[in-house]
Design an enzyme around this catalytic site. Structure first.
Site, PDB file in Angstrom:
ATOM      1  N   GLY A  78       1.140  -0.859  -0.030  1.00  0.00           N
ATOM      2  CA  GLY A  78      -0.077   0.120  -0.033  1.00  0.00           C
ATOM      3  C   GLY A  78       0.874   1.262  -0.359  1.00  0.00           C
ATOM      4  O   GLY A  78       2.075   0.831   0.081  1.00  0.00           O
ATOM      5  N   ARG A  79      -0.065   2.378   0.651  1.00  0.00           N
ATOM      6  CA  ARG A  79       0.792   3.690   0.051  1.00  0.00           C
ATOM      7  C   ARG A  79       2.126   3.934   1.207  1.00  0.00           C
ATOM      8  O   ARG A  79       2.677   4.493   1.130  1.00  0.00           O
ATOM      9  CB  ARG A  79      -0.571   4.638   0.428  1.00  0.00           C
ATOM     10  CG  ARG A  79      -1.528   5.293  -0.366  1.00  0.00           C
ATOM     11  CD  ARG A  79      -2.258   6.483  -0.307  1.00  0.00           C
ATOM     12  NE  ARG A  79      -3.077   5.778   1.219  1.00  0.00           N
ATOM     13  CZ  ARG A  79      -4.052   5.666   1.041  1.00  0.00           C
ATOM     14  NH1 ARG A  79      -4.303   5.570  -0.183  1.00  0.00           N
ATOM     15  NH2 ARG A  79      -4.790   4.394   2.081  1.00  0.00           N
ATOM     16  N   ILE A  80       1.632   3.629   2.413  1.00  0.00           N
ATOM     17  CA  ILE A  80       2.923   3.564   3.716  1.00  0.00           C
ATOM     18  C   ILE A  80       3.667   2.374   3.499  1.00  0.00           C
ATOM     19  O   ILE A  80       4.892   3.488   3.386  1.00  0.00           O
ATOM     20  CB  ILE A  80       1.876   3.446   5.233  1.00  0.00           C
ATOM     21  CG1 ILE A  80       0.846   3.875   5.366  1.00  0.00           C
ATOM     22  CG2 ILE A  80       3.413   3.450   5.923  1.00  0.00           C
ATOM     23  CD1 ILE A  80       0.175   4.373   6.339  1.00  0.00           C
ATOM     24  N   THR A 102       4.357  -0.605  12.526  1.00  0.00           N
ATOM     25  CA  THR A 102       4.102   0.411  12.975  1.00  0.00           C
ATOM     26  C   THR A 102       2.280   0.499  12.462  1.00  0.00           C
ATOM     27  O   THR A 102       1.583   1.371  12.342  1.00  0.00           O
ATOM     28  CB  THR A 102       3.972   1.944  11.748  1.00  0.00           C
ATOM     29  OG1 THR A 102       4.318   1.691  10.875  1.00  0.00           O
ATOM     30  CG2 THR A 102       5.749   2.426  12.549  1.00  0.00           C
ATOM     31  N   ARG A 147      -0.581  -2.065  13.785  1.00  0.00           N
ATOM     32  CA  ARG A 147      -1.501  -2.729  14.375  1.00  0.00           C
ATOM     33  C   ARG A 147      -0.610  -4.048  15.249  1.00  0.00           C
ATOM     34  O   ARG A 147       0.025  -4.993  14.828  1.00  0.00           O
ATOM     35  CB  ARG A 147      -2.974  -3.398  14.586  1.00  0.00           C
ATOM     36  CG  ARG A 147      -4.184  -1.795  13.764  1.00  0.00           C
ATOM     37  CD  ARG A 147      -4.150  -0.896  14.829  1.00  0.00           C
ATOM     38  NE  ARG A 147      -4.902  -0.446  14.181  1.00  0.00           N
ATOM     39  CZ  ARG A 147      -4.767   0.931  13.551  1.00  0.00           C
ATOM     40  NH1 ARG A 147      -3.428   1.646  13.472  1.00  0.00           N
ATOM     41  NH2 ARG A 147      -5.756   1.883  12.982  1.00  0.00           N
ATOM     42  N   GLU A 187      -2.968  -2.262  23.473  1.00  0.00           N
ATOM     43  CA  GLU A 187      -2.198  -0.467  23.932  1.00  0.00           C
ATOM     44  C   GLU A 187      -3.317  -0.143  25.240  1.00  0.00           C
ATOM     45  O   GLU A 187      -3.921   0.324  24.926  1.00  0.00           O
ATOM     46  CB  GLU A 187      -2.821   0.422  22.108  1.00  0.00           C
ATOM     47  CG  GLU A 187      -1.376  -0.445  21.908  1.00  0.00           C
ATOM     48  CD  GLU A 187      -1.636   0.547  20.452  1.00  0.00           C
ATOM     49  OE1 GLU A 187      -2.069   1.485  20.560  1.00  0.00           O
ATOM     50  OE2 GLU A 187      -1.027  -0.028  19.211  1.00  0.00           O
ATOM     51  N   HIS A 209       2.711   4.247  19.782  1.00  0.00           N
ATOM     52  CA  HIS A 209       1.270   5.020  18.637  1.00  0.00           C
ATOM     53  C   HIS A 209       1.419   6.347  17.593  1.00  0.00           C
ATOM     54  O   HIS A 209       0.691   6.480  18.641  1.00  0.00           O
ATOM     55  CB  HIS A 209       0.290   4.026  19.131  1.00  0.00           C
ATOM     56  CG  HIS A 209      -0.594   3.579  17.819  1.00  0.00           C
ATOM     57  ND1 HIS A 209      -2.048   2.780  17.712  1.00  0.00           N
ATOM     58  CD2 HIS A 209      -0.501   4.503  16.637  1.00  0.00           C
ATOM     59  CE1 HIS A 209      -2.600   2.573  16.785  1.00  0.00           C
ATOM     60  NE2 HIS A 209      -1.705   3.561  16.003  1.00  0.00           N
TER      61      HIS A 209
HETATM   62  C1  GLV Z   1      -3.481   4.737  12.558  1.00  0.00           C
HETATM   63  O1  GLV Z   1      -2.638   3.985  13.731  1.00  0.00           O
HETATM   64  C2  GLV Z   1      -4.095   5.104  12.271  1.00  0.00           C
HETATM   65  O2  GLV Z   1      -4.924   3.677  11.279  1.00  0.00           O
HETATM   66  O3  GLV Z   1      -4.172   5.867  11.884  1.00  0.00           O
END
Ligand code: GLV
Length: 311
Positions: free
Chosen positions: A155-157, A222, A224, A253, A272
């Protein structure tokens, strides 16, 4: 005029925009999420819900909100929302897509650099009297040029992380849904997870996946916490099955104070904060507002959540 329940005070001008559009907005106060009872009471007469990733939005909650016409999540992830339950009830769900890509990729690089060069340990040693002299063999970290970075998720990230890692001279590869994860893990020096949490990805990084990794590999998460089997990760760090981990997310969390994740060796944990820049958080609020305003006007949400698997 619609009634909108917002599950926490938000930065930026999202609330102002909702009010300027003529809607009646109620905001859950305080720094902690609403309790289940407060959330149920909050949505009882609401037409719109602006939820956070800390709020569980499931069939029971939706059934306690007979007027509800739209849910906008202040997050790109939506594992806190039962998308099938919302679809069954004809309630559109929106997410804060696109706007947190850069902030999350930046944080991923911060974790990568910090873990690769032992910054937490170095900082502690400098402050706590263990910095006696310049040490030729002290605090040796990992060279990034030539290191193999595996990005899980297409994906984008993940792409934004690749764009940042490339100028460091890292060798980048991606693994997606249909690829051989364990074979890819076996080759990687650094593994960064960028897939959403869902039934297919829950505990995807389990004991077997960790065993497939190199003994000095760094795992960065980064997305979940639930994508990683945390008990297996703790065991792997103690056993030296992998070298280190850098976590922006955990399961649960936050972990309770006595959670063994805090005593796992070589494990960097931050609370987070992937999207935590003022600019990005304001943009996330605007995204949620855009989704609510559209849905309450009977229009499609600009950034809807993905369709549930059964839809
Ligand atoms: C952060 O973890 C989000 O999903 O925006």
């Amino acid at each position: 005029m619609a009634k909108i329940f917002v599950a926490r005070a938000l930065p930026g001008n999202a609330i102002e925009r909702l009010r300027e559009a003529g809607h009646e907005v109620t905001i859950h106060g305080g720094s902690m999420p609403p309790t289940r009872e407060q959330l149920i009471a909050g949505v009882a007469e609401a037409d719109g819900l602006l939820s956070l990733l800390t709020d569980r939005v499931d069939g029971e909650l939706l059934d306690s909100a007979p007027q509800l016409k739209a849910v906008a999540n202040f997050a790109v992830g939506c594992d806190n929302i039962d998308l099938a339950a919302a679809a069954e009830r004809g309630i559109p769900v929106g997410v804060a897509a696109h706007v947190l890509t850069d902030a999350t990729a930046d944080l991923t690089m911060a974790l990568l650099l910090a873990a690769a060069r032992n910054l937490p340990e170095g900082e502690r040693d400098a402050r706590e009297g263990r910095w006696k002299t310049w040490e030729p063999e002290g605090w040796l970290g990992r060279e990034l040029r030539g290191a193999k970075l595996l990005i899980i998720g297409r994906g984008r990230i993940g792409q934004a992380v690749a764009d940042r890692a490339e100028p460091f001279g890292m060798q980048i590869s991606f693994v997606g849904r249909n690829d051989d994860l364990h074979a890819a893990l076996a080759e990687a020096d650094i593994v960064s997870i960028h897939c959403p949490l869902n039934d297919q990805t829950r505990h995807m990084i389990d004991a077997a996946a960790l065993a497939a990794m190199k003994p000095d590999a760094l795992l960065i998460n980064t997305t979940r916490g639930g994508v990683v089997d945390q008990a297996a990760l703790i065991e792997a760090l103690h056993a030296g099955t992998i070298g280190s981990a850098a976590l922006d997310v955990t399961d649960p969390e936050p972990p309770p104070a006595d959670d063994p994740i805090y005593s796992a060796p070589n494990c960097l944990i931050v609370p987070h904060i992937g999207s935590a820049t003022a600019t990005t958080r304001a943009a996330m609020g605007n995204c949620a507002a855009d989704n609510l305003l559209a849905a309450l006007a009977g229009e499609p949400m600009p950034t809807p959540a993905p369709s549930p698997p059964s839809a």
